[in-house]
Write an enzyme that holds these catalytic residues in place. Structure first.
Site, mmCIF file in Angstrom:
data_model
loop_
_atom_site.group_PDB
_atom_site.id
_atom_site.type_symbol
_atom_site.label_atom_id
_atom_site.label_comp_id
_atom_site.label_asym_id
_atom_site.label_seq_id
_atom_site.Cartn_x
_atom_site.Cartn_y
_atom_site.Cartn_z
ATOM 1 N N ARG A 108 1.636 -5.889 -15.707
ATOM 2 C CA ARG A 108 1.704 -5.625 -13.824
ATOM 3 C C ARG A 108 1.250 -3.959 -14.553
ATOM 4 O O ARG A 108 2.100 -3.158 -15.092
ATOM 5 C CB ARG A 108 2.578 -5.839 -13.186
ATOM 6 C CG ARG A 108 2.347 -5.154 -11.500
ATOM 7 C CD ARG A 108 0.909 -5.434 -11.281
ATOM 8 N NE ARG A 108 1.614 -4.508 -9.924
ATOM 9 C CZ ARG A 108 0.245 -3.793 -9.339
ATOM 10 N NH1 ARG A 108 -0.320 -3.287 -10.528
ATOM 11 N NH2 ARG A 108 0.339 -2.268 -8.725
ATOM 12 N N ASP A 163 -12.976 0.602 -9.536
ATOM 13 C CA ASP A 163 -11.368 -0.554 -8.974
ATOM 14 C C ASP A 163 -10.314 0.498 -8.935
ATOM 15 O O ASP A 163 -10.706 1.455 -9.429
ATOM 16 C CB ASP A 163 -11.001 -1.524 -10.123
ATOM 17 C CG ASP A 163 -9.022 -1.884 -9.674
ATOM 18 O OD1 ASP A 163 -9.257 -1.500 -8.438
ATOM 19 O OD2 ASP A 163 -8.630 -1.883 -11.409
ATOM 20 N N GLN A 186 -2.518 0.974 -3.403
ATOM 21 C CA GLN A 186 -1.340 2.016 -2.535
ATOM 22 C C GLN A 186 -1.857 3.096 -1.453
ATOM 23 O O GLN A 186 -2.853 3.310 -1.981
ATOM 24 C CB GLN A 186 -0.508 2.697 -3.215
ATOM 25 C CG GLN A 186 1.025 1.498 -4.045
ATOM 26 C CD GLN A 186 0.096 0.994 -5.238
ATOM 27 O OE1 GLN A 186 -0.650 1.224 -5.945
ATOM 28 N NE2 GLN A 186 0.815 -0.862 -5.165
ATOM 29 N N THR A 211 -5.442 -8.043 -11.525
ATOM 30 C CA THR A 211 -6.034 -8.130 -12.965
ATOM 31 C C THR A 211 -7.340 -9.226 -12.847
ATOM 32 O O THR A 211 -7.956 -9.370 -13.534
ATOM 33 C CB THR A 211 -5.301 -9.664 -11.751
ATOM 34 O OG1 THR A 211 -3.594 -9.410 -12.132
ATOM 35 C CG2 THR A 211 -5.316 -11.054 -13.081
ATOM 36 N N GLU A 232 -0.654 -4.652 -5.250
ATOM 37 C CA GLU A 232 -0.373 -6.061 -5.453
ATOM 38 C C GLU A 232 -0.979 -7.302 -5.446
ATOM 39 O O GLU A 232 -0.407 -8.274 -5.205
ATOM 40 C CB GLU A 232 1.088 -6.145 -5.378
ATOM 41 C CG GLU A 232 2.290 -4.941 -4.887
ATOM 42 C CD GLU A 232 2.506 -4.636 -6.333
ATOM 43 O OE1 GLU A 232 2.482 -5.538 -6.593
ATOM 44 O OE2 GLU A 232 2.701 -2.807 -7.656
#
Length: 383
Positions: free
Chosen positions: A206, A228, A232, A77, A72
């Site tokens: 998302r 990337d 989590q 992004t 998050e």
């Protein structure tokens, strides 16, 4: 005799260019006795060896960037923004593929809000017209369905409901993606039959990263490869597989999440987790000579949040001594918290940028500045 496995690079280069082998002169003499099939096989073998060597050199020329951070934080992004700015961008076909994911974001977001209304006993505040939609949203599992007229009607009714707005004001206590507001406000447009998602829609959409994703970019004649990995906790064990030959670590942390908890652990503060994770990354021996670039992201959301949620009101940050509702003081406080974790790096400092990954113009300027630092350190490391 020299074997291919021990042949130094200069010798290999010489051998491949001349078209000869490094075995022995007798091998060359015997070549005249080869059958046409054997000669063809030998020529094919040489071509493969040459191609392999060229591929090896190409890999060496790539500058590997590793994108790390908690879930998050805005990592994905940033990854998509890099593709828009320096990659091939998104084709119309790729953009259409985001429609079901946008629909999922919309229904999932409204599901969280409706659930919060029920859990907090706010049913009495619901408008009569909203109740059937609340029951409908809570009775289905969010799926990958593109927005349509029925979804738009549901969102339009619920989004203006006072009970929904009340829990939205408490969204930091919920696992709600704040960017979902963008989709709620343009749901009629999203539901049009011929709607094609914009690049902004893609940036705000998302999609939790699992596994390892990579993308190559050619920026000013320099090959960059950006990796990337999922942020989590259950994804972090995969990070170790990406640690070799990294030119720079781009660590992303969300400034605005100082009062929020982890998606996977509601007892853990997101900012505390991000600071702890950054300390761990800085302590990795594999990154001792690697450029460490810290992106304190979501500055736009942070600037709004500090106006209503005092930093010192969060127990973990009760030592904040700056002015309440002051963006500059808040940024300086958290920047200091992160940079203090880099003591294990000795004289290798951390380069910090305050970012908004959805702001294309600003992010381009920031990455161009980072590129100079990365290239300088990369060249030094090769000397």
């Amino acid at each position: 005799k020299k074997e291919w496995g021990t042949c130094p690079p200069a010798d290999i280069r010489r051998c491949l260019c001349s078209g000869t082998t490094t075995a022995s002169s007798t091998m060359g003499a015997c070549a005249s006795n080869l059958t046409p099939e054997e000669r063809q096989a030998l020529a094919a073998s040489k071509r493969i060896e040459k191609d392999n060597y060229q591929d090896f050199n190409t890999e060496l020329e790539k500058i590997k960037l590793l994108l790390l951070g908690a879930g998050e934080s805005g990592k994905s992004t940033l990854f998509k923004q890099m593709k828009i700015l320096y990659g091939a961008g998104f084709t119309d076909s790729e953009k259409r593929l985001y429609l079901p994911r946008i629909g999922f974001n919309v229904v999932e977001g409204m599901h969280f809000l409706c659930q919060a209304v029920m859990e907090r006993g706010l049913q009495a505040k619901l408008d009569p017209a909203s109740s059937p939609y609340v029951e409908q949203v809570l009775s289905v599992q969010p799926g990958l369905v593109p927005p349509d007229a029925e979804m738009a009607e549901m969102v339009n009714v619920l989004w203006k409901d006072p009970a929904i707005q009340e829990v939205w004001s408490l969204r930091s206590e919920l696992q709600v993606n704040e960017a979902i507001e963008k989709f709620f406000n343009k749901i009629d447009e999203l539901a049009e039959d011929d709607y094609l998602p914009t690049e902004e829609d893609i940036l705000y959409c998302r999609n939790r990263t699992t596994g390892i994703t990579s993308q190559e970019y050619l920026v000013d004649s320099v090959n960059f490869c950006l990796y990337d990995v999922g942020g989590q906790r259950n994804e972090r064990k995969k990070w170790i597989h990406c640690f070799d030959d990294v030119a720079a670590v781009l660590f992303v942390a969300a400034l605005s999440e100082y009062d929020q908890t982890l998606f996977e652990d509601a007892t853990e503060n997101r900012m505390v987790d991000a600071i702890s994770l950054f300390k761990w990354v800085c302590a990795q021996g594999a990154f001792a000579d690697t450029s460490m670039i810290l992106f304190l992201n979501k500055r736009d959301l942070f600037e709004k949040k500090v106006q209503t949620v005092p930093i010192r009101s969060v127990e973990h940050f009760a030592d904040f001594s700056g002015k309440d509702a002051n963006f500059t003081d808040g940024v300086a406080y958290f920047q200091g918290k992160f940079e203090a974790q880099a003591k294990s790096r000795g004289g290798s400092k951390v380069i910090t940028h305050i970012t908004c990954a959805t702001d294309r113009h600003t992010f381009r300027q920031i990455f161009n500045a980072c590129k100079i630092i990365i290239l300088e350190q990369h060249v030094q490391g090769m000397m």
